[in-house]
Design a protein around this motif. Structure first.
Motif, mmCIF file in Angstrom:
data_model
loop_
_atom_site.group_PDB
_atom_site.id
_atom_site.type_symbol
_atom_site.label_atom_id
_atom_site.label_comp_id
_atom_site.label_asym_id
_atom_site.label_seq_id
_atom_site.Cartn_x
_atom_site.Cartn_y
_atom_site.Cartn_z
ATOM 1 N N ARG A 43 -6.897 4.832 8.082
ATOM 2 C CA ARG A 43 -8.115 4.725 7.264
ATOM 3 C C ARG A 43 -9.342 4.956 8.135
ATOM 4 N NH1 ARG A 43 -7.361 2.977 2.243
ATOM 5 N NH2 ARG A 43 -5.370 1.974 1.791
ATOM 6 N N LYS A 71 -5.727 11.005 4.219
ATOM 7 C CA LYS A 71 -4.448 11.669 3.926
ATOM 8 C C LYS A 71 -4.203 12.845 4.859
ATOM 9 C CE LYS A 71 -3.166 10.422 -0.693
ATOM 10 N NZ LYS A 71 -2.753 10.859 -2.005
ATOM 11 N N LYS A 119 -11.644 4.286 3.953
ATOM 12 C CA LYS A 119 -11.173 5.421 3.157
ATOM 13 C C LYS A 119 -9.870 5.974 3.744
ATOM 14 C CE LYS A 119 -13.346 9.423 0.964
ATOM 15 N NZ LYS A 119 -12.108 10.139 0.774
ATOM 16 N N LEU A 120 -8.907 6.159 2.863
ATOM 17 C CA LEU A 120 -7.609 6.656 3.310
ATOM 18 C C LEU A 120 -7.741 8.088 3.840
ATOM 19 C CD1 LEU A 120 -4.554 6.061 3.359
ATOM 20 C CD2 LEU A 120 -4.432 7.064 1.072
ATOM 21 N N LEU A 145 -1.438 2.423 6.944
ATOM 22 C CA LEU A 145 -1.934 3.761 6.580
ATOM 23 C C LEU A 145 -3.213 4.039 7.374
ATOM 24 C CD1 LEU A 145 -1.535 3.570 2.681
ATOM 25 C CD2 LEU A 145 -0.142 4.919 4.251
ATOM 26 N N GLU A 166 0.854 -1.187 0.000
ATOM 27 C CA GLU A 166 0.000 0.000 0.000
ATOM 28 C C GLU A 166 0.886 1.233 0.000
ATOM 29 O OE1 GLU A 166 -4.064 -0.101 2.208
ATOM 30 O OE2 GLU A 166 -2.400 -0.243 3.607
ATOM 31 N N ALA A 193 0.752 5.887 -0.028
ATOM 32 C CA ALA A 193 0.044 7.166 -0.123
ATOM 33 C C ALA A 193 1.100 8.237 -0.333
ATOM 34 C CB ALA A 193 -0.727 7.441 1.155
#
Ligand code: AMP
Length: 524
Positions: free
Chosen positions: A501, A509, A506-507, A499, A444, A446
């Protein structure tokens, strides 16, 4: 009776009014307005002789040059659509854009013909290959520009039935999607934008503009039309360095330059300023990203040069707001002058919340900057669904976030869209993520923009590895370099365990960004 607003008027008017005046300076080449018009006519007629006509897409690929300038008018005069490409991209990017736009003829600067040859077999739609260069000899498989146009007529090309809503260019922009989108700009968009620039940035016949911003960029081509229309002089610079900039300011009497904040930084850091006898005090227009406040202070107080800031997008041809030291902006309030601006003439700006309601002018409520104007583009080339996302309820949604102050300035505070702006170039995070996902060790990832002293922002990749895999950060950066243009590659990679979520996967950021921006707003 109304006449259509066509950008070809700009060159025709100046060639008529100022035939003997210097229009273009490019190294040892100097052309008057009469010569500029005749060269553009020859290009138009040469393109017609090849069978190209209204609506055909013709690309220009290369750095700023007189050939590039001539292409703006040579294509528009026959109703063709110019597709300017960013020469810093990699061949696979160019291949995508040339095929996506259905380009029939490529005008390519001599330095880039070999690169285009590597993708030639994948460009079935391209019929004509023209090398933009000074001499008579072109590489094999290419038509050399000069002998090619020399055989064509220099008279005005036959009239074309053109409407102001016909396309003049398709400009690819890196945005929220992994693939660039083709922004369709009409004659009307570019004409009205030129008027806005002339009014707010005070373009006039005495201006000598130094081109440091690439003309493939929207802030670039807006200026091409505005300056030509007023009969000013274009000074073209191929490689941008502070010494050449000072030389040209000195020797050509430059009065105006439009640039990204990084070029401004180079100008301010240049050590040998006192070697130059400058007789002009240029206006410096900074666009594309927010400049550091200290730069403006130094520019105005140390050098006595005027700073102007504009905000806009490729999709708005580009001018939306302008920050000039006027009644609404205290001249010494450099912080405000670097970040805020008032709507340009003919542009209606609203700041909308998530429910499309206008936010109050209270200096703190954040809304998405949305605009209605004749400069708003016609849509994305062959992407109606992306167009519908961007133009909703009559407003173009910029993806930028701002607040209003009480006197009508919009302050840009952040970006809603997933775009990193590094040294004035837009970089799409999803595009870098796509490249990283091709690496077998990556589970994964980002990509976010983090603060950078020189570039404003720089891409940082946060990567989670597959179980049992190991790869170094440098190897991942090198992997990106093999697949992406250099300026798009992450400058830092961090390997992390997971990451953040939401419950629905849903990520988030913004949570990743928090650590690096330590609470400060991204564009503050
Ligand atoms: P482009 O279409 O490549 O010109 O990029 C447009 C984007 O650049 C905008 O949506 C903003 O995010 C950013 N931008 C342009 N001008 C400015 C400015 N003066 N200050 C801050 N950001 C800017």
């Amino acid at each position: 009776m109304q006449v259509p607003l066509l950008v070809t008027d700009f060159l025709r008017r100046s060639a008529d009014l100022y035939p003997g005046k210097t229009a273009v300076v490019d190294g040892n080449n100097r052309f008057t307005y009469a010569q500029f018009q005749r060269r553009a006519n020859r290009l138009s007629n040469a393109l017609l002789d090849l069978g190209l006509c209204k609506g055909d897409r013709i690309c220009y690929l290369g750095p700023n040059s007189h050939h590039f300038l001539e292409s703006f008018y040579g294509t528009a005069q026959i109703g063709a659509v110019l597709v300017p490409l960013n020469y810093r991209l990699v061949p696979s990017d160019h291949e995508y854009m040339l095929n996506h736009a259905g380009v029939k003829a490529v005008l390519v600067d001599w330095e880039y013909t070999a690169m285009v040859d590597t993708i030639r077999p994948s460009l079935p739609g391209v019929e004509h290959w023209i090398a933009a260069q000074e001499g008579d000899a072109a590489p094999e498989g290419w038509l050399a520009w000069e002998p090619w146009i020399a055989t064509a007529s220099d008279s005005t090309p036959p009239p074309v039935d053109l409407d102001e809503n016909d396309l003049v260019s398709i400009n690819y922009t890196s945005g929220t999607t992994a693939r660039p989108k083709g922004v369709m700009l009409t004659h009307r968009n570019c004409y009205v934008n030129a008027y806005g620039m002339i009014a707010h940035l005070r373009f006039c016949h005495d201006d000598v503009e130094l081109w440091t911003l690439p003309m493939f960029h929207c802030n670039g081509w807006g200026g091409v039309y505005a300056l030509t229309g007023m009969g000013g002089t274009h000074v073209v610079l191929r490689a941008i360095d502070a010494a050449s900039i000072y030389d040209l300011i000195e020797h050509e009497g430059v009065t105006l330059a439009c640039m990204a904040p990084t070029v401004l930084s180079a100008i301010l850091q240049y050590e040998h300023r006192d070697r130059h006898q400058l007789r002009t005090r240029p206006r410096f227009i900074v666009a594309g990203a927010p400049p550091p406040v200290a730069f403006i202070e130094r520019l105005e107080e140390e050098l006595g040069w005027e700073f102007l800031q504009i905000y806009g997008l490729t999709e708005t041809a580009p001018l939306l707001t302008v920050a000039a030291p006027d009644y609404a902006t205290d001249k010494n309030d450099y912080a405000r002058r670097s970040r805020a601006g008032v709507a340009a003439l003919g542009v209606e700006i609203v700041l909308l919340d998530d429910d499309d309601n206008q936010v109050p002018r209270d200096n703190e409520t954040v809304g998405e900057i949305c605009a209605r104007s004749n400069v708003v583009f016609k849509g994305y080339w062959e992407q109606p669904e992306e167009t519908a996302k961007a133009i909703r309820n009559g407003y173009f949604h910029t993806g930028d976030l701002g607040v209003w102050d009480s006197v009508g300035n919009v302050h840009i505070v952040d970006r809603k869209k997933d775009v990193i702006i590094s040294g004035g170039e837009n970089i799409s995070s999803p595009e870098i993520e796509d490249a990283l996902y091709r690496h077998p060790a990556v589970l994964e990832c980002a990509v976010i923009g983090v603060p950078h002293e020189k570039w404003g922002e720089t891409p940082l990749a946060l990567v989670v590895l597959r179980n049992g895999e190991s790869v170094t950060e440098q190897q991942l950066i090198d992997f990106c370099r093999d697949n992406l243009a250099h300026f798009k590659c992450p400058t830092r990679v961090e390997i992390i365990d997971e990451l953040p979520r939401t419950a629905t996967g849903k990520l988030q950021k913004f949570r990743l960004r928090e650590r690096y921006w330590s609470g400060q707003r991204r564009v503050n």
